[in-house]
Design a protein around this motif. Structure first.
Motif, PDB file in Angstrom:
ATOM      1  N   THR A  40       0.968  -1.005   0.224  1.00  0.00           N
ATOM      2  CA  THR A  40       0.125  -0.066   0.227  1.00  0.00           C
ATOM      3  C   THR A  40       0.810   1.217  -0.049  1.00  0.00           C
ATOM      4  O   THR A  40       2.075   1.383   0.270  1.00  0.00           O
ATOM      5  CB  THR A  40      -1.023  -0.137   1.314  1.00  0.00           C
ATOM      6  N   ALA A  41       0.286   2.180  -0.429  1.00  0.00           N
ATOM      7  CA  ALA A  41       1.023   3.456  -0.588  1.00  0.00           C
ATOM      8  C   ALA A  41       0.150   4.786   0.005  1.00  0.00           C
ATOM      9  O   ALA A  41      -1.018   4.690  -0.186  1.00  0.00           O
ATOM     10  CB  ALA A  41       1.823   3.866  -1.983  1.00  0.00           C
ATOM     11  N   ASP A  42       0.632   5.629   0.209  1.00  0.00           N
ATOM     12  CA  ASP A  42      -0.083   7.166   0.715  1.00  0.00           C
ATOM     13  C   ASP A  42      -0.622   7.545  -0.880  1.00  0.00           C
ATOM     14  O   ASP A  42       0.420   7.664  -1.548  1.00  0.00           O
ATOM     15  CB  ASP A  42       0.548   8.232   1.367  1.00  0.00           C
ATOM     16  N   LYS A  80      -5.456   5.970   0.408  1.00  0.00           N
ATOM     17  CA  LYS A  80      -4.356   4.929   0.097  1.00  0.00           C
ATOM     18  C   LYS A  80      -4.399   4.233  -1.261  1.00  0.00           C
ATOM     19  O   LYS A  80      -5.795   4.215  -1.659  1.00  0.00           O
ATOM     20  CB  LYS A  80      -4.432   3.723   1.230  1.00  0.00           C
ATOM     21  N   HIS A 351       4.353  -0.903   3.473  1.00  0.00           N
ATOM     22  CA  HIS A 351       3.445   0.488   3.213  1.00  0.00           C
ATOM     23  C   HIS A 351       4.722   1.560   2.893  1.00  0.00           C
ATOM     24  O   HIS A 351       5.619   1.430   3.381  1.00  0.00           O
ATOM     25  CB  HIS A 351       2.813   1.167   4.357  1.00  0.00           C
ATOM     26  N   THR A 352       4.423   2.097   1.669  1.00  0.00           N
ATOM     27  CA  THR A 352       5.249   3.433   1.342  1.00  0.00           C
ATOM     28  C   THR A 352       4.534   4.629   1.363  1.00  0.00           C
ATOM     29  O   THR A 352       3.555   4.637   1.249  1.00  0.00           O
ATOM     30  CB  THR A 352       5.847   2.988  -0.124  1.00  0.00           C
ATOM     31  N   LYS A 353       5.439   5.715   1.382  1.00  0.00           N
ATOM     32  CA  LYS A 353       5.060   6.950   1.658  1.00  0.00           C
ATOM     33  C   LYS A 353       4.462   7.828   0.169  1.00  0.00           C
ATOM     34  O   LYS A 353       3.704   8.675   0.103  1.00  0.00           O
ATOM     35  CB  LYS A 353       5.969   8.039   2.224  1.00  0.00           C
ATOM     36  N   THR A 354       4.892   7.158  -0.838  1.00  0.00           N
ATOM     37  CA  THR A 354       4.616   7.549  -2.220  1.00  0.00           C
ATOM     38  C   THR A 354       4.080   6.518  -3.347  1.00  0.00           C
ATOM     39  O   THR A 354       4.669   5.387  -3.343  1.00  0.00           O
ATOM     40  CB  THR A 354       5.768   8.477  -2.706  1.00  0.00           C
ATOM     41  N   GLU A 355       3.469   6.912  -4.059  1.00  0.00           N
ATOM     42  CA  GLU A 355       2.972   5.701  -5.238  1.00  0.00           C
ATOM     43  C   GLU A 355       4.101   5.613  -5.953  1.00  0.00           C
ATOM     44  O   GLU A 355       4.382   4.273  -6.404  1.00  0.00           O
ATOM     45  CB  GLU A 355       1.901   6.349  -5.974  1.00  0.00           C
ATOM     46  N   GLU A 357       7.362   5.340  -4.891  1.00  0.00           N
ATOM     47  CA  GLU A 357       8.278   4.360  -4.423  1.00  0.00           C
ATOM     48  C   GLU A 357       7.568   2.998  -4.291  1.00  0.00           C
ATOM     49  O   GLU A 357       8.317   1.725  -4.488  1.00  0.00           O
ATOM     50  CB  GLU A 357       8.320   4.741  -2.987  1.00  0.00           C
ATOM     51  N   ALA A 358       6.224   2.876  -4.231  1.00  0.00           N
ATOM     52  CA  ALA A 358       5.612   1.608  -4.295  1.00  0.00           C
ATOM     53  C   ALA A 358       5.515   0.910  -5.538  1.00  0.00           C
ATOM     54  O   ALA A 358       5.837  -0.489  -5.589  1.00  0.00           O
ATOM     55  CB  ALA A 358       3.955   1.813  -4.030  1.00  0.00           C
TER      56      ALA A 358
END
Length: 373
Positions: A40-42, A80, A351-355, A357-358
């Motif tokens: 998942t990502a923010d 998310k 989980h990542t902070k950005t799309e 990075e995901a």
């Protein structure tokens, strides 16, 4: 199986962009044949974000208030993105750790950050038999929350079964943990009878909530830790076993836990902290238990589920024929974890902070799926 509810979960939630890959891989993961990557990502801001709801009026409103609770969880879900095999899963129905206790006579107690239960069994000899109270406030309110959230979700995401919990953990909430430990020596037969009565209450409560959330293919999602499967699916546990050893586990926990796993189609044990390890052999001996989730003591600090110190634990579980869920795995720990233990039977939560990075991590993980064929 009970008949599907007209208002149950969607078979294909729209907040996952590639749902065709999700169900087949989750089903094979239970058989230790597949990798499940819960990534998942923010979410980047967009025009279709849900508006942030107003704050709760007080702790009770936050935990069980309608519509406060479901609106806040819908907003969280909207912030998310769900990649790979991550089910867009809401934990809104998970009020406290063991809401079955509130359906058996304990009272919910709320603070800003947690929920606990006011024990209600002062004298085991005079206390009424433990039976599910379908007229209790907890049973009725959780039913209202699940139904209201399914309606608000409107096919976008999945609503989980409440975190009912079972056996000694529920009896400890009803009786008081320290007193219950003394009961193991002073009144063991009462504990055995009570744990089996709790099982009967669990089965009735689970059937009810399964009937509310199951989709038209029979799949269900359990709220806590989001195990997802084609049938009656749940996370099971005995956190109280951190306070006692294998002899007590074998007598007071294992029979009821085995009966519970036999009843479920798919069961995943929540192993909570190193203090529970002395009972691991008993847990692994349950044939109808398909998987274990590992929660390190400092899971949300520096030693989450991807730390190398847990590799041997995962290998031990996999060697026993059970699948593994590793939570709070950091982005830079995913590939080393896969290289160390292999992809088959691993359910990795990251989980990542950005799309962006995901998407980079997913690209690196994709080749590992081919290796499980």
């Amino acid at each position: 199986m009970s008949k599907p509810s007209p208002a149950g979960n969607p078979s294909h939630p729209t907040w996952h962009e590639d749902w065709s890959r999700v169900k087949p891989r989750h089903e094979r993961w239970w058989r230790q044949e597949e990798l499940v990557f819960c990534l998942t990502a923010d979410r980047d801001p967009s025009d279709d974000d849900l508006p942030e709801p107003p704050p709760a009026k007080d702790p009770e409103d936050w935990w069980i208030g309608l519509p406060t609770r479901i609106r806040h969880y819908a907003y969280r879900m909207s912030r998310k993105r769900f990649y790979a095999e991550a089910p867009p899963a809401s934990w809104c129905s998970c009020i406290g750790p063991g809401d079955l206790a509130a359906m058996l006579g304990a009272r919910w107690k709320f603070s800003k950050n947690t929920v606990w239960y006011e024990h209600c069994i002062d004298d085991p000899e005079t206390h009424p038999p433990l039976e599910l109270d379908t007229t209790s406030f907890a049973y009725r309110r959780l039913t209202e929350i699940v139904r209201a959230e399914i309606e608000l979700a409107d096919g976008r995401y999945l609503v989980g079964i409440p975190d009912l919990i079972e056996n000694i953990d529920i009896l400890a909430a009803l009786r008081d943990p320290q007193t219950l430990l003394l009961d193991m020596f002073d009144n063991p037969e009462w504990i055995e009878r009570s744990v089996m009565a709790i099982n009967e209450a669990y089965f009735k409560a689970y059937d009810h909530f399964y009937g509310l959330v199951r989709d038209d293919e029979g799949w269900s999602l359990f709220g806590a830790f989001s195990p997802y499967g084609p049938g009656k699916t749940a996370k099971v546990q005995c956190d109280a076993c951190s306070m006692f050893g294998p002899d007590q586990f074998e007598r007071f926990v294992l029979p009821a836990l085995t009966q519970q796993c036999d009843y479920l189609d798919f069961a995943m044990y929540h192993l909570d902290g190193e203090e529970c390890w002395p009972n691991l052999d008993h847990i692994l001996s349950i044939e109808s238990l398909q998987a274990l989730e590992w929660t390190p003591k400092f899971a949300y600090a520096d030693e989450g589920g991807g730390h190398p110190k847990w590799y041997d634990l995962y290998k031990r579980i996999l060697a026993a024929g059970k699948s593994v869920q590793a939570i709070t795995v950091k982005p830079d720990e995913v590939i080393p974890l896969l290289d160390a233990v292999g992809p088959k039977g691993m359910y990795i939560c990251c989980h990542t902070k950005t799309e962006a990075e995901a998407e980079k991590i997913l690209e690196r993980v994709e080749p590992y799926y081919a290796s499980v064929v």
